[in-house]
Design an enzyme around this catalytic site. Structure first.
Site, PDB file in Angstrom:
ATOM      1  N   HIS A  62       0.860  -1.189   0.000  1.00  0.00           N
ATOM      2  CA  HIS A  62       0.000   0.000   0.000  1.00  0.00           C
ATOM      3  C   HIS A  62       0.897   1.240   0.000  1.00  0.00           C
ATOM      4  O   HIS A  62       1.971   1.235   0.616  1.00  0.00           O
ATOM      5  CB  HIS A  62      -0.912  -0.020   1.229  1.00  0.00           C
ATOM      6  CG  HIS A  62      -1.967   1.043   1.182  1.00  0.00           C
ATOM      7  ND1 HIS A  62      -1.688   2.351   1.469  1.00  0.00           N
ATOM      8  CD2 HIS A  62      -3.272   0.991   0.843  1.00  0.00           C
ATOM      9  CE1 HIS A  62      -2.795   3.067   1.315  1.00  0.00           C
ATOM     10  NE2 HIS A  62      -3.769   2.261   0.934  1.00  0.00           N
ATOM     11  N   GLU A  91      -4.042   1.965  -7.201  1.00  0.00           N
ATOM     12  CA  GLU A  91      -4.339   3.040  -6.254  1.00  0.00           C
ATOM     13  C   GLU A  91      -3.457   4.253  -6.540  1.00  0.00           C
ATOM     14  O   GLU A  91      -2.371   4.376  -5.950  1.00  0.00           O
ATOM     15  CB  GLU A  91      -4.078   2.561  -4.826  1.00  0.00           C
ATOM     16  CG  GLU A  91      -4.977   1.441  -4.368  1.00  0.00           C
ATOM     17  CD  GLU A  91      -5.356   1.645  -2.912  1.00  0.00           C
ATOM     18  OE1 GLU A  91      -6.547   1.538  -2.609  1.00  0.00           O
ATOM     19  OE2 GLU A  91      -4.476   1.943  -2.098  1.00  0.00           O
TER      20      GLU A  91
HETATM   21  P1  PGA Z   1      -9.681   6.062   0.552  1.00  0.00           P
HETATM   22  O1  PGA Z   1      -8.429   5.051   0.762  1.00  0.00           O
HETATM   23  O2  PGA Z   1     -10.826   5.224   0.053  1.00  0.00           O
HETATM   24  O3  PGA Z   1      -9.918   6.635   1.908  1.00  0.00           O
HETATM   25  O4  PGA Z   1      -9.244   7.079  -0.450  1.00  0.00           O
HETATM   26  C1  PGA Z   1      -8.180   4.023  -0.154  1.00  0.00           C
HETATM   27  C2  PGA Z   1      -6.935   3.274   0.239  1.00  0.00           C
HETATM   28  O5  PGA Z   1      -5.938   3.896   0.587  1.00  0.00           O
HETATM   29  O6  PGA Z   1      -6.907   2.023   0.223  1.00  0.00           O
END
Ligand code: PGA
Length: 262
Positions: free
Chosen positions: A96, A166
């Site tokens: 992540h 992401e």
């Molecule tokens: P968010 O986070 O939905 O709060 O933007 C997503 C993530 O970091 O997995």
């Protein structure tokens, strides 16, 4: 057809065990109508045991937010893949951006992917560019993250793999905006193409590609169709049981996304 996957990434929330139990209990109540979608709850490590007790025998699956690349030993504060397996974790978020920001390298992330898939748990490999440049260098950057993250992952092991796109600029409360569905569609195709190069058609089309970054009730349906993704990694919106379960319902009723042919 790829089964849709929704992963609730609670991050370091909620701030007490009592709140965590209440949140997962409420999600569990709604889970009877989740249908075919796979719904994973990834609480903070310290809550895994209690959350597992609550979701046992329900449709909800247990996820972890991080894992050590090592099997055992002098690794203060770390948790091994084997320990997570013992705790009945099935999905593990790896790489992540909030972990990468703490110094996790592509090499370590790759070792984590191997450690997790070796034990037959599913590795959710997160990739994503920090910024978007006009020259499109982020494509090359993502290609690099995919290649290094999946190094030595055998074709057979791809059945235990999910790719989570992401883009860092779209994550969290400081994000200026979510990705646009057209942008997401382009990235889904790009990622699928990179997987195709590595694993060939028959396997690459079976690897779920999900999206994370400011997904909420208003954009989840659009992303599913317009973005052609197989599911979502949800941060903030997963901390509200009503909102989260409604998002699962929208995903379910939106029908299955068409496979993106590249
Ligand atoms: P968010 O986070 O939905 O709060 O933007 C997503 C993530 O970091 O997995």
């Amino acid at each position: 057809m790829i089964q849709k996957i929704l992963i609730a990434n609670w991050k370091m929330n909620p701030s007490s065990l009592a709140q965590a139990k209440a949140l997962v209990t409420e999600i569990k109540k709604a889970s009877k109508v989740f249908g075919e979608s796979l719904v994973v709850i990834a609480p903070p490590t310290i809550y895994l045991g209690e959350v597992q007790k609550i979701i046992a025998k329900s449709k909800l699956l247990l996820g972890a937010q991080n894992v050590s690349a090592e099997k055992e030993g002098a690794q203060t504060g770390e948790t091994s893949a084997g320990m997570l397996k013992d705790a009945k974790v099935e999905y593990i978020i790896i790489g992540h951006s909030e972990r990468r920001a703490k110094g996790e390298s592509d090499e370590v992330i790759n070792r984590k992917v191997i450690a997790v898939t070796d034990l037959a748990m599913t590795a959710v490999l997160c990739i994503g560019e920090r910024i978007r440049d006009d020259e499109g260098q982020y494509f090359e950057f993502l290609h690099g993250q995919i290649k290094s993250g999946l190094k030595k992952l055998s074709p057979k092991m791809t059945k235990s793999l999910v790719i989570a796109y992401e883009p860092i600029w779209a994550i969290g409360k400081d994000a200026k905006r979510a990705v646009r569905k057209e942008e997401l569609h382009e990235m889904t195709i790009f990622i699928r193409k990179a997987l195709l190069e590595l694993y060939g058609k028959s396997l690459a089309y079976k690897i779920p590609v999900i999206y994370g970054g400011s997904v909420d009730l208003n954009n989840v349906g659009d992303f599913l169709h317009g973005g052609m993704v197989d599911g979502f990694l949800i941060g903030r919106a997963s901390l509200d049981a009503k909102v989260f379960t409604e998002m699962v319902a929208i995903t379910k009723s939106s029908g299955s996304p068409k496979i993106v042919k590249v």
